[in-house]
Design a protein around this motif. Sequence first.
Motif, PDB file in Angstrom:
ATOM      1  N   THR A  24       0.831  -1.204   0.000  1.00 33.42           N
ATOM      2  CA  THR A  24       0.000   0.000   0.000  1.00 33.42           C
ATOM      3  C   THR A  24       0.861   1.248   0.000  1.00 33.42           C
ATOM      4  O   THR A  24       0.590   2.214  -0.709  1.00 33.42           O
ATOM      5  CB  THR A  24      -0.929   0.012   1.229  1.00 33.42           C
ATOM      6  OG1 THR A  24      -1.686  -1.193   1.226  1.00 33.42           O
ATOM      7  CG2 THR A  24      -1.863   1.201   1.199  1.00 33.42           C
ATOM      8  N   ALA A  25       1.923   1.226   0.800  1.00 35.44           N
ATOM      9  CA  ALA A  25       2.829   2.365   0.860  1.00 35.44           C
ATOM     10  C   ALA A  25       3.502   2.589  -0.488  1.00 35.44           C
ATOM     11  O   ALA A  25       3.661   3.723  -0.934  1.00 35.44           O
ATOM     12  CB  ALA A  25       3.882   2.133   1.944  1.00 35.44           C
ATOM     13  N   VAL A  27       2.295   1.815  -3.453  1.00 34.70           N
ATOM     14  CA  VAL A  27       1.304   2.382  -4.359  1.00 34.70           C
ATOM     15  C   VAL A  27       1.132   3.867  -4.090  1.00 34.70           C
ATOM     16  O   VAL A  27       1.013   4.678  -5.019  1.00 34.70           O
ATOM     17  CB  VAL A  27      -0.054   1.654  -4.214  1.00 34.70           C
ATOM     18  CG1 VAL A  27      -1.124   2.365  -5.023  1.00 34.70           C
ATOM     19  CG2 VAL A  27       0.078   0.214  -4.692  1.00 34.70           C
ATOM     20  N   ALA A  28       1.136   4.254  -2.818  1.00 34.29           N
ATOM     21  CA  ALA A  28       0.988   5.663  -2.456  1.00 34.29           C
ATOM     22  C   ALA A  28       2.134   6.494  -3.028  1.00 34.29           C
ATOM     23  O   ALA A  28       1.927   7.586  -3.551  1.00 34.29           O
ATOM     24  CB  ALA A  28       0.930   5.817  -0.940  1.00 34.29           C
ATOM     25  N   ALA A  63      -3.650  -3.842  -2.650  1.00 32.48           N
ATOM     26  CA  ALA A  63      -3.525  -2.454  -2.203  1.00 32.48           C
ATOM     27  C   ALA A  63      -3.713  -1.473  -3.351  1.00 32.48           C
ATOM     28  O   ALA A  63      -3.338  -1.745  -4.491  1.00 32.48           O
ATOM     29  CB  ALA A  63      -2.152  -2.234  -1.572  1.00 32.48           C
ATOM     30  N   THR A  64      -4.304  -0.331  -3.027  1.00 34.13           N
ATOM     31  CA  THR A  64      -4.381   0.781  -3.975  1.00 34.13           C
ATOM     32  C   THR A  64      -4.542   2.063  -3.159  1.00 34.13           C
ATOM     33  O   THR A  64      -4.420   2.043  -1.936  1.00 34.13           O
ATOM     34  CB  THR A  64      -5.537   0.601  -4.982  1.00 34.13           C
ATOM     35  OG1 THR A  64      -5.416   1.588  -6.020  1.00 34.13           O
ATOM     36  CG2 THR A  64      -6.892   0.737  -4.323  1.00 34.13           C
ATOM     37  N   VAL A  65      -4.809   3.155  -3.834  1.00 28.70           N
ATOM     38  CA  VAL A  65      -4.970   4.438  -3.164  1.00 28.70           C
ATOM     39  C   VAL A  65      -6.236   5.121  -3.664  1.00 28.70           C
ATOM     40  O   VAL A  65      -6.436   5.259  -4.867  1.00 28.70           O
ATOM     41  CB  VAL A  65      -3.759   5.371  -3.411  1.00 28.70           C
ATOM     42  CG1 VAL A  65      -3.999   6.749  -2.796  1.00 28.70           C
ATOM     43  CG2 VAL A  65      -2.491   4.758  -2.824  1.00 28.70           C
ATOM     44  N   HIS A  73      -4.825  11.771  -0.353  1.00 25.66           N
ATOM     45  CA  HIS A  73      -4.582  10.400  -0.766  1.00 25.66           C
ATOM     46  C   HIS A  73      -4.785   9.461   0.421  1.00 25.66           C
ATOM     47  O   HIS A  73      -4.216   9.674   1.492  1.00 25.66           O
ATOM     48  CB  HIS A  73      -3.165  10.235  -1.319  1.00 25.66           C
ATOM     49  CG  HIS A  73      -2.961  10.905  -2.641  1.00 25.66           C
ATOM     50  ND1 HIS A  73      -2.979  12.278  -2.798  1.00 25.66           N
ATOM     51  CD2 HIS A  73      -2.736  10.393  -3.881  1.00 25.66           C
ATOM     52  CE1 HIS A  73      -2.778  12.578  -4.073  1.00 25.66           C
ATOM     53  NE2 HIS A  73      -2.629  11.452  -4.744  1.00 25.66           N
ATOM     54  N   PRO A  75      -4.350   5.511   1.342  1.00 23.85           N
ATOM     55  CA  PRO A  75      -3.982   4.133   1.007  1.00 23.85           C
ATOM     56  C   PRO A  75      -5.022   3.172   1.595  1.00 23.85           C
ATOM     57  O   PRO A  75      -5.410   3.295   2.752  1.00 23.85           O
ATOM     58  CB  PRO A  75      -2.623   3.944   1.698  1.00 23.85           C
ATOM     59  CG  PRO A  75      -2.106   5.342   1.905  1.00 23.85           C
ATOM     60  CD  PRO A  75      -3.319   6.175   2.164  1.00 23.85           C
ATOM     61  N   SER A  77      -6.693  -1.073   1.607  1.00 26.63           N
ATOM     62  CA  SER A  77      -6.602  -2.489   1.296  1.00 26.63           C
ATOM     63  C   SER A  77      -7.952  -2.896   0.724  1.00 26.63           C
ATOM     64  O   SER A  77      -8.972  -2.783   1.401  1.00 26.63           O
ATOM     65  CB  SER A  77      -6.292  -3.283   2.570  1.00 26.63           C
ATOM     66  OG  SER A  77      -6.286  -4.671   2.321  1.00 26.63           O
ATOM     67  N   THR A 126      -9.500   0.398   5.608  1.00 28.72           N
ATOM     68  CA  THR A 126      -8.234   0.629   6.294  1.00 28.72           C
ATOM     69  C   THR A 126      -8.121  -0.214   7.554  1.00 28.72           C
ATOM     70  O   THR A 126      -7.057  -0.267   8.167  1.00 28.72           O
ATOM     71  CB  THR A 126      -8.068   2.116   6.665  1.00 28.72           C
ATOM     72  OG1 THR A 126      -9.234   2.565   7.365  1.00 28.72           O
ATOM     73  CG2 THR A 126      -7.851   2.969   5.425  1.00 28.72           C
TER      74      THR A 126
END
Length: 204
Positions: A24-25, A27-28, A63-65, A73, A75, A77, A126
């Motif tokens: 996730t991080a 992707v951010a 994961a995405t944002v 933004h 992040p 799951s 989250t």
Amino acid sequence: MSQRIGRTHWKRFAIGAVPTVAATAAVAVSMAQGALAASFSISGSDFKVSAGKLSGTGFANYATVDVAKNGKHVPVSVSSIKNATIVDMCQSVPVDIPVLGTYTMSLNAGGSGTPVKAKDLYIDMTDLQAKKGTFHNVDIGVAVGAMTKGQVNPKDHVDPNGYAQQADSVEILDAHQTVWASSAGTFELSGLHMNIAAGRHDCF
């Protein structure tokens, strides 16, 4: 192969979820650099969703944002289920109304023995806590672009080489989720009740 998540196995799940947090991080960071784009603008407020039982086939987690209208933004799951049923579903979100103060918008469905049914369900969350979770034929660490059991929301922009989890089926009992967005191809809400009431009336 099945994997159970309950009170005695939560630490194992937390260890397995670490790669998801890292993904996730990543992707951010990619979004901040302009490599990826968010699928749609969210409201900027999370909400609570609870279920007595959430089950289904074709499970995936990646994961995405999400991006709020104000540009923030978030992040997330994403849990996707191709065919899902939900028993005793509750959704709540507090809203501040000028002059009147805080009110809570609530949605309840899936009680009285008739569950909610959803196809192509995507939940951007989250946090998830549950009494027990059972995943059948689970694959942990599969590449997003190599998933065969679960699926990615076509509106999400993800790294096909990124981390994901998938399973043939899933059953989660007494689920409490903090959610930022949710969508489905179809959503059949049996026993639907929507209302707004003064004060805080969270699902959990």
